[in-house]
Scaffold this motif. Sequence first.
Motif, short mmCIF file in Angstrom:
data_model
loop_
_atom_site.label_atom_id
_atom_site.label_comp_id
_atom_site.label_asym_id
_atom_site.label_seq_id
_atom_site.Cartn_x
_atom_site.Cartn_y
_atom_site.Cartn_z
N PRO A 289 0.94 -1.30 0.25
CA PRO A 289 -0.02 0.04 0.13
C PRO A 289 0.85 1.26 0.12
N LYS A 290 0.24 2.44 -0.38
CA LYS A 290 1.07 3.62 -0.53
C LYS A 290 1.37 4.08 0.91
N LEU A 291 2.71 4.71 1.14
CA LEU A 291 3.06 5.38 2.31
C LEU A 291 2.79 6.86 2.39
N PRO A 292 2.33 7.21 3.56
CA PRO A 292 2.12 8.79 3.67
C PRO A 292 3.20 9.87 3.43
N ALA A 293 2.76 11.06 3.10
CA ALA A 293 3.89 11.85 2.89
C ALA A 293 4.69 12.22 3.88
N HIS A 294 4.52 11.91 5.08
CA HIS A 294 5.26 12.08 6.17
C HIS A 294 6.09 10.86 6.89
N SER A 295 6.26 10.01 5.59
CA SER A 295 7.00 9.01 5.81
C SER A 295 8.48 9.55 5.67
N ILE A 296 9.58 9.51 6.53
CA ILE A 296 10.88 10.14 6.59
C ILE A 296 11.95 9.17 5.98
N GLY A 297 12.61 9.87 5.12
CA GLY A 297 13.77 8.95 4.77
C GLY A 297 13.92 9.20 3.14
N ASN A 298 14.74 8.45 2.68
CA ASN A 298 14.91 8.63 1.12
C ASN A 298 14.09 7.96 0.48
N LEU A 299 13.11 8.09 0.24
CA LEU A 299 12.01 7.11 -0.40
C LEU A 299 11.57 7.68 -1.93
#
Length: 435
Positions: A289-299
Amino acid sequence: MVMNVEIISKEIIKPSSPTPHHLKNFRLSFLDQIAPPFYTAIIFFYDSNQDGLNGDQFERSSSLKKSLAETLTRFYPLAGTLMCEDFSIICNDKGADYIQARAPCKLSEVVEKPSEKVLIPLLPFDPYSNFTEVGTKVLLAVQYNNFDCGGVAVGVIFSHRIVDGTSVAAFVNAWAGTSRGATEIINPSFDTAVHFPPREIPGFMMMAQTNTKEKIVTRRFVFDKSSIDSLKNEASVAFGPEDRAPSRVEVVSTFIWRRFIAIARANPAKKTKIFGAVHAVNLRERMVPKLPAHSIGNLWSVALTASPVEVEKDYPSLLRQVRNAIMEVNGDYVKKLQDGQLDFMKKASEKQTKGEIEFCNFTSWCRFPVYEADFGWGKPTWVCSPSRPCKNVVVMMSTKDGDGIETWVNMKEEDMAMFEHDPELLSFASAAAGE
């Protein structure tokens, strides 16, 4: 114009609350491992006519520091120490650098004629000249600049080893919301290593590299709405009624790529046979599933496409290539990345090293909500991410009205001498000040 910024004070801002013991050791992902070994910088400008800037500058700075400490509690890895040996962060609450400075000019003088010489002094340090010296020591640094006219610029530097552009926007807006007393502040997610565990990847190098022997110059070119609409209309022949219309980023980046190819074709000294386009693509919205925009890191990862220099392709055909390459970054692509399948990147990097292919690298910040960064003084009048130290790198940002695109183009000096005077380029883009 050379900016002689006066440093008033320097200090370390620590998180307002200590990081819990079970969060002390933070693993980075393998996407962090292959991120460029540079800093990412962004500067927010606030004009003096904004109501929130009527108060005392030291009170504003104190409010910034207090809200920064509270934000670091949420974004605790940014206040830690990077451990290169095992590629992790020790979340020891070391804190972030904070500098208060005075810029001895009017804000309008910088905004109207931006260049590296006036923008870099508004940052805590040059983010592109000394990463090897401070890259493991400083993960986040801030400089609060007061202009003689009463305007303000907030310059922020992040280690690209631990954040990408989406992460930068998430952090700054959380900090700004805390500063202005917003009731809802995001809680970031730090599970990138769960989705992309660290791994051994010997011999891998990112394609955009600094070459200290080459003189890299930066120029800004602005595409307004009418120019972008014209490019979209020209590209429409490559798309049917069932296709999604090309985006602003697709049409502008393809246009610039085509002008890069034209310059290579016109330069008999160039021996490169193939010219490629590399687009940084946000993986959060392409994962299942999609990750939220506030997932932090080099995505993020890259979409690659290439064209032979000797074959002159029309603009719509190149745009279709770019579109297809970006569309290939999908759920299946992400699964291959998670399995560590990086062969396509390694091969492209090897070809570049051998001189068989030259890449034009695009990174777009156009969808990032950077113009929402209201620290209590109103929204910024201008936002920029200054030059990168790599040849053929193009940084794209939305204009404040959201309709146009500012492009920061970095090229070798001799290539830029041709590019910035290209008649076709200048028929669509207005050139701004250079160095």
